[in-house]
Motif scaffolding. Structure first.
Motif, PDB file in Angstrom:
ATOM      1  N   GLY A  65       1.579   1.421   3.895  1.00 39.99           N
ATOM      2  CA  GLY A  65       1.106   0.044   3.853  1.00 39.99           C
ATOM      3  C   GLY A  65      -0.289  -0.130   4.404  1.00 39.99           C
ATOM      4  O   GLY A  65      -0.728  -1.258   4.633  1.00 39.99           O
ATOM      5  N   HIS A  66      -0.997   0.980   4.629  1.00 41.04           N
ATOM      6  CA  HIS A  66      -2.332   0.918   5.205  1.00 41.04           C
ATOM      7  C   HIS A  66      -3.392   1.181   4.143  1.00 41.04           C
ATOM      8  O   HIS A  66      -3.149   1.861   3.148  1.00 41.04           O
ATOM      9  CB  HIS A  66      -2.485   1.964   6.320  1.00 41.04           C
ATOM     10  CG  HIS A  66      -1.417   1.914   7.361  1.00 41.04           C
ATOM     11  ND1 HIS A  66      -1.300   0.883   8.262  1.00 41.04           N
ATOM     12  CD2 HIS A  66      -0.399   2.765   7.645  1.00 41.04           C
ATOM     13  CE1 HIS A  66      -0.275   1.109   9.066  1.00 41.04           C
ATOM     14  NE2 HIS A  66       0.287   2.248   8.703  1.00 41.04           N
ATOM     15  N   TYR A  67      -4.587   0.660   4.391  1.00 40.65           N
ATOM     16  CA  TYR A  67      -5.716   0.997   3.535  1.00 40.65           C
ATOM     17  C   TYR A  67      -7.005   0.910   4.343  1.00 40.65           C
ATOM     18  O   TYR A  67      -7.066   0.252   5.391  1.00 40.65           O
ATOM     19  CB  TYR A  67      -5.799   0.064   2.309  1.00 40.65           C
ATOM     20  CG  TYR A  67      -6.120  -1.373   2.640  1.00 40.65           C
ATOM     21  CD1 TYR A  67      -7.433  -1.800   2.840  1.00 40.65           C
ATOM     22  CD2 TYR A  67      -5.105  -2.313   2.757  1.00 40.65           C
ATOM     23  CE1 TYR A  67      -7.721  -3.123   3.159  1.00 40.65           C
ATOM     24  CE2 TYR A  67      -5.382  -3.631   3.073  1.00 40.65           C
ATOM     25  CZ  TYR A  67      -6.697  -4.029   3.269  1.00 40.65           C
ATOM     26  OH  TYR A  67      -6.982  -5.330   3.599  1.00 40.65           O
ATOM     27  N   VAL A  68      -8.023   1.600   3.861  1.00 41.03           N
ATOM     28  CA  VAL A  68      -9.363   1.534   4.444  1.00 41.03           C
ATOM     29  C   VAL A  68     -10.352   1.452   3.296  1.00 41.03           C
ATOM     30  O   VAL A  68     -10.246   2.211   2.322  1.00 41.03           O
ATOM     31  CB  VAL A  68      -9.692   2.760   5.318  1.00 41.03           C
ATOM     32  CG1 VAL A  68     -11.066   2.601   5.963  1.00 41.03           C
ATOM     33  CG2 VAL A  68      -8.631   2.964   6.386  1.00 41.03           C
ATOM     34  N   ALA A  69     -11.306   0.534   3.393  1.00 41.89           N
ATOM     35  CA  ALA A  69     -12.339   0.374   2.370  1.00 41.89           C
ATOM     36  C   ALA A  69     -13.705   0.480   3.023  1.00 41.89           C
ATOM     37  O   ALA A  69     -13.932  -0.094   4.103  1.00 41.89           O
ATOM     38  CB  ALA A  69     -12.196  -0.972   1.662  1.00 41.89           C
ATOM     39  N   THR A  70     -14.616   1.219   2.387  1.00 43.99           N
ATOM     40  CA  THR A  70     -15.974   1.362   2.901  1.00 43.99           C
ATOM     41  C   THR A  70     -16.964   1.289   1.751  1.00 43.99           C
ATOM     42  O   THR A  70     -16.596   1.339   0.579  1.00 43.99           O
ATOM     43  CB  THR A  70     -16.175   2.708   3.629  1.00 43.99           C
ATOM     44  OG1 THR A  70     -15.978   3.783   2.700  1.00 43.99           O
ATOM     45  CG2 THR A  70     -15.226   2.861   4.793  1.00 43.99           C
ATOM     46  N   SER A  71     -18.233   1.200   2.113  1.00 47.13           N
ATOM     47  CA  SER A  71     -19.321   1.223   1.141  1.00 47.13           C
ATOM     48  C   SER A  71     -20.609   1.515   1.883  1.00 47.13           C
ATOM     49  O   SER A  71     -20.803   1.067   3.020  1.00 47.13           O
ATOM     50  CB  SER A  71     -19.445  -0.118   0.416  1.00 47.13           C
ATOM     51  OG  SER A  71     -20.697  -0.220  -0.232  1.00 47.13           O
ATOM     52  N   VAL A 100     -10.175  -2.220   7.632  1.00 48.62           N
ATOM     53  CA  VAL A 100      -8.957  -1.493   7.946  1.00 48.62           C
ATOM     54  C   VAL A 100      -7.782  -2.448   7.811  1.00 48.62           C
ATOM     55  O   VAL A 100      -7.696  -3.447   8.537  1.00 48.62           O
ATOM     56  CB  VAL A 100      -9.012  -0.897   9.360  1.00 48.62           C
ATOM     57  CG1 VAL A 100      -7.746  -0.097   9.654  1.00 48.62           C
ATOM     58  CG2 VAL A 100     -10.252  -0.027   9.526  1.00 48.62           C
ATOM     59  N   GLY A 101      -6.874  -2.163   6.882  1.00 52.56           N
ATOM     60  CA  GLY A 101      -5.692  -2.979   6.682  1.00 52.56           C
ATOM     61  C   GLY A 101      -4.482  -2.337   7.331  1.00 52.56           C
ATOM     62  O   GLY A 101      -4.125  -1.219   6.969  1.00 52.56           O
ATOM     63  N   ASN A 102      -3.830  -3.057   8.292  1.00 53.85           N
ATOM     64  CA  ASN A 102      -2.756  -2.386   9.042  1.00 53.85           C
ATOM     65  C   ASN A 102      -1.625  -3.310   9.543  1.00 53.85           C
ATOM     66  O   ASN A 102      -1.129  -3.065  10.653  1.00 53.85           O
ATOM     67  CB  ASN A 102      -3.387  -1.651  10.216  1.00 53.85           C
ATOM     68  CG  ASN A 102      -4.170  -2.564  11.147  1.00 53.85           C
ATOM     69  OD1 ASN A 102      -4.437  -3.704  10.844  1.00 53.85           O
ATOM     70  ND2 ASN A 102      -4.506  -2.044  12.322  1.00 53.85           N
ATOM     71  N   PRO A 103      -1.101  -4.317   8.861  1.00 54.01           N
ATOM     72  CA  PRO A 103      -1.511  -4.840   7.568  1.00 54.01           C
ATOM     73  C   PRO A 103      -2.564  -5.942   7.655  1.00 54.01           C
ATOM     74  O   PRO A 103      -3.078  -6.379   6.634  1.00 54.01           O
ATOM     75  CB  PRO A 103      -0.204  -5.398   7.007  1.00 54.01           C
ATOM     76  CG  PRO A 103       0.541  -5.853   8.230  1.00 54.01           C
ATOM     77  CD  PRO A 103       0.180  -4.889   9.320  1.00 54.01           C
ATOM     78  N   GLY A 104      -2.876  -6.431   8.867  1.00 54.66           N
ATOM     79  CA  GLY A 104      -3.995  -7.364   8.974  1.00 54.66           C
ATOM     80  C   GLY A 104      -5.287  -6.629   8.669  1.00 54.66           C
ATOM     81  O   GLY A 104      -5.311  -5.411   8.518  1.00 54.66           O
ATOM     82  N   VAL A 105      -6.380  -7.366   8.569  1.00 53.80           N
ATOM     83  CA  VAL A 105      -7.657  -6.758   8.205  1.00 53.80           C
ATOM     84  C   VAL A 105      -8.605  -6.799   9.400  1.00 53.80           C
ATOM     85  O   VAL A 105      -8.843  -7.864   9.973  1.00 53.80           O
ATOM     86  CB  VAL A 105      -8.308  -7.461   6.997  1.00 53.80           C
ATOM     87  CG1 VAL A 105      -9.606  -6.775   6.616  1.00 53.80           C
ATOM     88  CG2 VAL A 105      -7.350  -7.474   5.818  1.00 53.80           C
ATOM     89  N   THR A 106      -9.111  -5.637   9.780  1.00 56.86           N
ATOM     90  CA  THR A 106     -10.051  -5.514  10.885  1.00 56.86           C
ATOM     91  C   THR A 106     -11.354  -4.931  10.370  1.00 56.86           C
ATOM     92  O   THR A 106     -11.354  -3.996   9.569  1.00 56.86           O
ATOM     93  CB  THR A 106      -9.488  -4.598  11.989  1.00 56.86           C
ATOM     94  OG1 THR A 106      -8.243  -5.113  12.449  1.00 56.86           O
ATOM     95  CG2 THR A 106     -10.461  -4.492  13.160  1.00 56.86           C
ATOM     96  N   VAL A 140      -5.150   4.047  12.811  1.00 67.21           N
ATOM     97  CA  VAL A 140      -5.197   2.876  11.942  1.00 67.21           C
ATOM     98  C   VAL A 140      -4.591   1.660  12.631  1.00 67.21           C
ATOM     99  O   VAL A 140      -4.951   0.517  12.330  1.00 67.21           O
ATOM    100  CB  VAL A 140      -4.481   3.174  10.609  1.00 67.21           C
ATOM    101  CG1 VAL A 140      -2.970   3.250  10.786  1.00 67.21           C
ATOM    102  CG2 VAL A 140      -4.833   2.153   9.540  1.00 67.21           C
ATOM    103  N   ASN A 141      -3.688   1.884  13.599  1.00 67.80           N
ATOM    104  CA  ASN A 141      -3.049   0.778  14.306  1.00 67.80           C
ATOM    105  C   ASN A 141      -3.869   0.251  15.474  1.00 67.80           C
ATOM    106  O   ASN A 141      -3.474  -0.714  16.118  1.00 67.80           O
ATOM    107  CB  ASN A 141      -1.673   1.217  14.826  1.00 67.80           C
ATOM    108  CG  ASN A 141      -0.706   1.522  13.712  1.00 67.80           C
ATOM    109  OD1 ASN A 141      -0.679   0.814  12.711  1.00 67.80           O
ATOM    110  ND2 ASN A 141       0.065   2.579  13.851  1.00 67.80           N
ATOM    111  N   ASP A 142      -4.999   0.894  15.768  1.00 68.67           N
ATOM    112  CA  ASP A 142      -5.814   0.468  16.901  1.00 68.67           C
ATOM    113  C   ASP A 142      -7.292   0.656  16.581  1.00 68.67           C
ATOM    114  O   ASP A 142      -7.983   1.464  17.203  1.00 68.67           O
ATOM    115  CB  ASP A 142      -5.432   1.273  18.144  1.00 68.67           C
ATOM    116  CG  ASP A 142      -6.095   0.752  19.409  1.00 68.67           C
ATOM    117  OD1 ASP A 142      -6.588  -0.400  19.387  1.00 68.67           O
ATOM    118  OD2 ASP A 142      -6.132   1.493  20.402  1.00 68.67           O
ATOM    119  N   PRO A 143      -7.828  -0.086  15.592  1.00 66.07           N
ATOM    120  CA  PRO A 143      -9.232   0.090  15.217  1.00 66.07           C
ATOM    121  C   PRO A 143     -10.162  -0.325  16.348  1.00 66.07           C
ATOM    122  O   PRO A 143      -9.960  -1.363  16.974  1.00 66.07           O
ATOM    123  CB  PRO A 143      -9.398  -0.845  14.003  1.00 66.07           C
ATOM    124  CG  PRO A 143      -8.014  -1.154  13.547  1.00 66.07           C
ATOM    125  CD  PRO A 143      -7.161  -1.099  14.761  1.00 66.07           C
TER     126      PRO A 143
END
Length: 445
Positions: free
Chosen positions: A286-292, A300-306, A353-356
């Motif tokens: 249920g996690h994701y990370v997006a960069t550019s 960072v989705g965990n599941p909230g977005v940070t 991922v749970n502690d960005p």
């Protein structure tokens, strides 16, 4: 959702859409080589999900695009374990199916390395710059936009065992459901090639055209695709506004919306649009990370977005924890961990991922050299001792000499912009360091 009949578009127009659009395929599937379906010589497939392990990472493999080199950084000793020349460039890197796999964009090559020593054990020409590499269903998948096709390479023989072509637009992104493929404005779920066999689809010897059920992204998503990744809830799709020149990639308010497409083909938007352009996407569970490269934040989705501040990031990896965790964290052992290469400063930030972290400190600064020249950090793959041993066992069951070792070409294939976002207007050259490529379809930032 609606299904649409195939609409024949001019291939030349489709190539322009990809060349002047967003990215040429920086999406990352699962944990970038640490969660892949591997097939041994006997044909039995096994799935390894090292992203969920509590075993610490032992090594980071990383590419230097300009120099065409791969470095292997030993994490226990914090020292270089070797450097390998792969071709005219070294772009994407993944580990699975017994080996380490690297794409050479300029040379149009797929290169196979020994997972323990880094020695080149195979090198084949694929005729174009791969925009995305994916390890799934016992083969190595490559999207080749300039040829408007997707191919699958057998890890033992190097033979192309499956191939799909598109008359709609070049396929750019790949993800592993059955096989999920996307261009800039079209999405294909290729699940009709003998899908009922035990273990999933049998791709061996398959040849198909992307005239299967097709999703028209302009109609169904409202924009153009920027990234693709597979997670437990289905395939995640990053979508931005149409490439009509009204949105600048560097605009902090650039709207990027994430959608999830479930196995039934239903499209579900995930939260509100992100503020900023994102094109690299990794997903696990249920996690994701997006960069550019053009955004100073990783999402960072965990599941909230940070939002985590980053500098010129490459594709993120969801993988095992680093040795001993990282300073200031108390969640060592909770997986997966996020590994993000920062291409500008040439280091890697790592965090659970749970502690960005709000202000991440680089965990590693790989410093492999060739002669007196340090390698740059472009893309990374992370491995553990157990996973490396598994790859060696898979490789030992194969005929290691069956994979051809083609020579490195003297001249690049038809030049294609390497991984990374493109500016909205087309250009004719790409420069990095002391190397300049001409006659390009677009210009990299």
């Amino acid at each position: 959702m609606r299904r649409h009949p195939a609409i024949l578009l001019l291939l030349a127009l489709a190539l322009v859409v990809v060349a002047c659009g967003d990215d040429d395929g920086g999406a990352t599937d699962s944990s970038a080589g640490l969660a892949s379906t591997s097939t041994a010589a006997g044909g039995a497939s096994t799935t390894t999900t090292a992203a969920a392990t509590t075993e610490s990472a032992s090594a980071v493999w990383y590419t230097d695009w300009d120099a065409g080199l791969v470095g292997r950084w030993d994490l226990a000793s914090n020292s270089c374990a070797g450097v390998t020349e792969v071709g005219l460039s070294a772009d994407q890197i993944q580990i699975g199916l017994g080996w380490v796999w690297v794409t050479d964009c300029r040379g149009g090559l797929l290169v196979r390395l020994d997972a323990a020593t880094g020695e080149v054990t195979g090198r084949i020409s694929v005729g174009a710059c791969p925009s995305t590499m994916l390890i799934a269903h016992g083969v190595v998948w490559l999207a080749l936009p300039s040829l408007s096709k997707v191919i699958a390479v057998d890890p033992e023989s190097g033979a192309v065992v499956a191939e799909g072509t598109s008359e709609l637009e070049p396929p750019v992104y790949l993800a592993a459901g059955s096989l999920d493929v996307a261009g800039s404005t079209y999405y294909w779920r290729v699940d009709e090639v003998e899908p009922n066999l035990p273990g999933g689809p049998n791709w061996q010897g398959s040849v198909w055209s992307f005239s299967l059920d097709t999703y028209v992204v302009d109609a169904d998503f409202g924009g153009q695709i920027q990234g693709l990744a597979a997670g437990s809830g289905g395939v995640s799709v990053l979508v931005g506004p149409p490439a009509d020149g009204t949105h600048n990639y560097t605009d902090p308010a650039y709207p990027t919306q994430m959608y999830t497409m479930d196995p039934q083909g239903n499209i579900v938007p995930v939260g509100a649009p992100f503020a900023g352009y994102y094109n690299y996407l990794a997903a696990f569970g249920g996690h994701y990370v997006a960069t550019s490269k053009v955004s100073p934040f990783a999402l960072v989705g965990n599941p909230g977005v940070t939002q985590v501040p980053v500098q010129m990031p490459g594709p993120p990896v969801l993988g095992p924890p680093p040795p001993g965790g990282t300073t200031g964290t108390s969640t060592s052992g909770q997986g997966p961990w996020v590994w993000i290469p920062q291409r500008g400063p040439g280091n890697i930030i790592v965090f659970p991922v749970n502690d960005p972290p709000m202000n991440p400190v680089p965990a590693f600064s790989p410093a492999c050299t060739l002669g007196d020249e340090p390698l740059a950090v472009w893309d990374i793959a992370v491995t553990t001792p157990t996973y490396t041993n598994q790859q060696q066992a898979l490789a030992s069951a194969m005929d290691s000499g069956a994979f051809p070792v083609d020579r490195i070409p003297d001249e690049p294939v038809t030049p294609t912009v390497p991984s990374g976002p493109r500016v909205p207007s087309c250009g004719l050259s790409y420069s990095s360091g002391d190397r300049v490529l001409t006659d390009l379809k677009g210009t990299a930032d």
